[in-house]
Design an enzyme around this catalytic site. Structure first.
Site, PDB file in Angstrom:
ATOM      1  N   GLY A 157       0.840  -1.205   0.000  1.00 30.34           N
ATOM      2  CA  GLY A 157       0.000   0.000   0.000  1.00 30.34           C
ATOM      3  C   GLY A 157       0.867   1.243   0.000  1.00 30.34           C
ATOM      4  O   GLY A 157       0.634   2.190  -0.771  1.00 30.34           O
TER       5      GLY A 157
ATOM      6  N   LYS B 181       0.340 -16.471 -10.071  1.00 29.60           N
ATOM      7  CA  LYS B 181       0.786 -15.861  -8.813  1.00 29.60           C
ATOM      8  C   LYS B 181       0.408 -16.761  -7.636  1.00 29.60           C
ATOM      9  O   LYS B 181       1.186 -16.915  -6.684  1.00 29.60           O
ATOM     10  CB  LYS B 181       0.139 -14.478  -8.661  1.00 29.60           C
TER      11      LYS B 181
ATOM     12  N   ASN C 161       5.291 -18.562   0.087  1.00 33.00           N
ATOM     13  CA  ASN C 161       4.875 -17.905   1.329  1.00 33.00           C
ATOM     14  C   ASN C 161       4.923 -18.837   2.553  1.00 33.00           C
ATOM     15  O   ASN C 161       5.515 -18.465   3.574  1.00 33.00           O
ATOM     16  CB  ASN C 161       3.499 -17.256   1.144  1.00 33.00           C
TER      17      ASN C 161
HETATM   18  O1  KPL Z   1       3.546 -12.003  -3.291  1.00 29.63           O
HETATM   19  C1  KPL Z   1       4.571 -12.160  -2.664  1.00 29.63           C
HETATM   20  C2  KPL Z   1       4.419 -12.129  -1.182  1.00 29.63           C
HETATM   21  O2  KPL Z   1       5.402 -12.023  -0.454  1.00 29.63           O
HETATM   22  O3  KPL Z   1       3.269 -12.220  -0.729  1.00 29.63           O
HETATM   23  C3  KPL Z   1       5.872 -12.481  -3.362  1.00 29.63           C
HETATM   24  C4  KPL Z   1       5.707 -12.268  -4.870  1.00 29.63           C
HETATM   25  C5  KPL Z   1       6.223 -13.919  -3.090  1.00 29.63           C
HETATM   26  C6  KPL Z   1       6.988 -11.554  -3.001  1.00 29.63           C
HETATM   27  O4  KPL Z   1       7.527 -11.783  -1.753  1.00 29.63           O
END
Ligand code: KPL
Length: 297
Positions: free
Chosen positions: A12, A180, A188
């Site tokens: 943000g 993604k 994550n």
């Molecule tokens: O989307 C991400 C996240 O940390 O939530 C990435 C692309 C893995 C970057 O850290």
């Protein structure tokens, strides 16, 4: 032109600070310290090259105090999407566009259910950033952002690109969103469990093997759902994201370290549920989902 960024976390702050040179920007969020810090001294944006920018934007926690927006960027955590959708409904112009750039597969429909599909666009960003404190962020890696079709999407993409956040409008936002999701499902939880940076996931064969198992399961669910992923090799895609965001602490690792709830339900939880629905086994995604659920109580 007015853009309202929902959420005062790492991304943000990055999107608000970069856009502020081009247009009027407001931030709206529920984190009192974040709002207070931005109002007191602006956003402190540490650029990847070491420069520090102090950027003035308006911030508040009451949607009724924010003037009507042409664009709303939704950058709250996925478990806050329903409240963000109500905010967006209050402040988006009738012909405005709200774009979700969040992690997770279900934010678009949740937003559209409140503000209407014609005012909703799904987006995806690979940009990595670390929250340093209230209103202070380290931009680690500028990576591509994608926005699905929507009224004004091209204009918003041009604005973001001019702000140094390269953005592409694509007809295949479903494929990009799932791509993604595949990366998030692998990167994550493992970074959060092992407390390592994204790049460190590539440091040993054991880490890479688990990364690949999670990625392959997630890709199998996507394909069973009829999604054409923009890659053949899921593990290769995830490893490329790890390299491109090597120094970043994933958002889930940042959440765990700060004692905040994580987005595990919207990432691995949804994949497990979709896998069950479609008859695709997801034992590794289920294991990390349970491990993360157990970690945060
Ligand atoms: O989307 C991400 C996240 O940390 O939530 C990435 C692309 C893995 C970057 O850290």
């Amino acid at each position: 032109m007015r853009v309202v960024v929902l959420g005062t976390g790492a991304l943000g702050c990055v999107f608000a600070a970069r856009l502020a040179a081009q247009v009027e920007v407001w931030m709206l969020g529920a984190w009192a310290e974040g709002i207070a810090a931005v109002n007191a001294r602006g956003i402190l944006l540490h650029e990847p090259d070491g420069r520090l920018a102090r950027v003035t934007v308006m911030a508040c926690s009451d949607p009724n105090q924010v003037p009507a927006a042409d664009f709303v960027l939704v950058l709250v955590k996925s478990y806050q999407t329903d409240r963000a959708a109500v905010w967006a409904g209050r402040l988006l112009k009738p012909d405005g566009l709200a774009v979700t750039l969040q992690n997770g597969l279900d934010n678009g429909p949740r937003l559209a259910a409140v503000i209407g599909a014609e005012r909703t666009a799904v987006g995806v960003t690979y940009t990595g950033a670390t929250r340093l404190g209230p209103g202070e962020v380290q931009l680690v890696a500028v990576q591509p952002t994608f926005i699905g079709p929507g009224r004004g999407a091209t204009q918003l993409a041009a604005l973001l690109t001019a702000a140094g956040l390269p953005t592409h409008v694509t007809d295949d936002i479903g494929g990009r969103l799932w791509a993604k999701a595949v990366a998030n499902a692998a990167i994550n939880p493992l970074t959060a469990l092992w407390r390592v940076t994204n790049g460190a996931l590539l440091a040993s064969p054991e880490r890479r093997a688990l990364l690949a198992l999670l990625a392959d399961e997630a890709a199998a669910v996507a394909r069973a759902a009829g999604v054409a992923l923009p890659f053949e090799d899921a593990a290769g895609h995830v490893e490329a994201v790890c390299r491109a965001t090597a120094a970043n602490r994933s958002s889930m690792l940042q959440d765990v370290l700060a004692g905040r709830p994580t987005e595990i339900d919207s990432i691995n939880g949804i994949l497990v549920a979709e896998g069950r629905r479609l008859g695709v086994p997801t034992p590794f995604n289920e294991a990390v989902w349970r491990l993360l659920r157990g970690l945060t109580g």
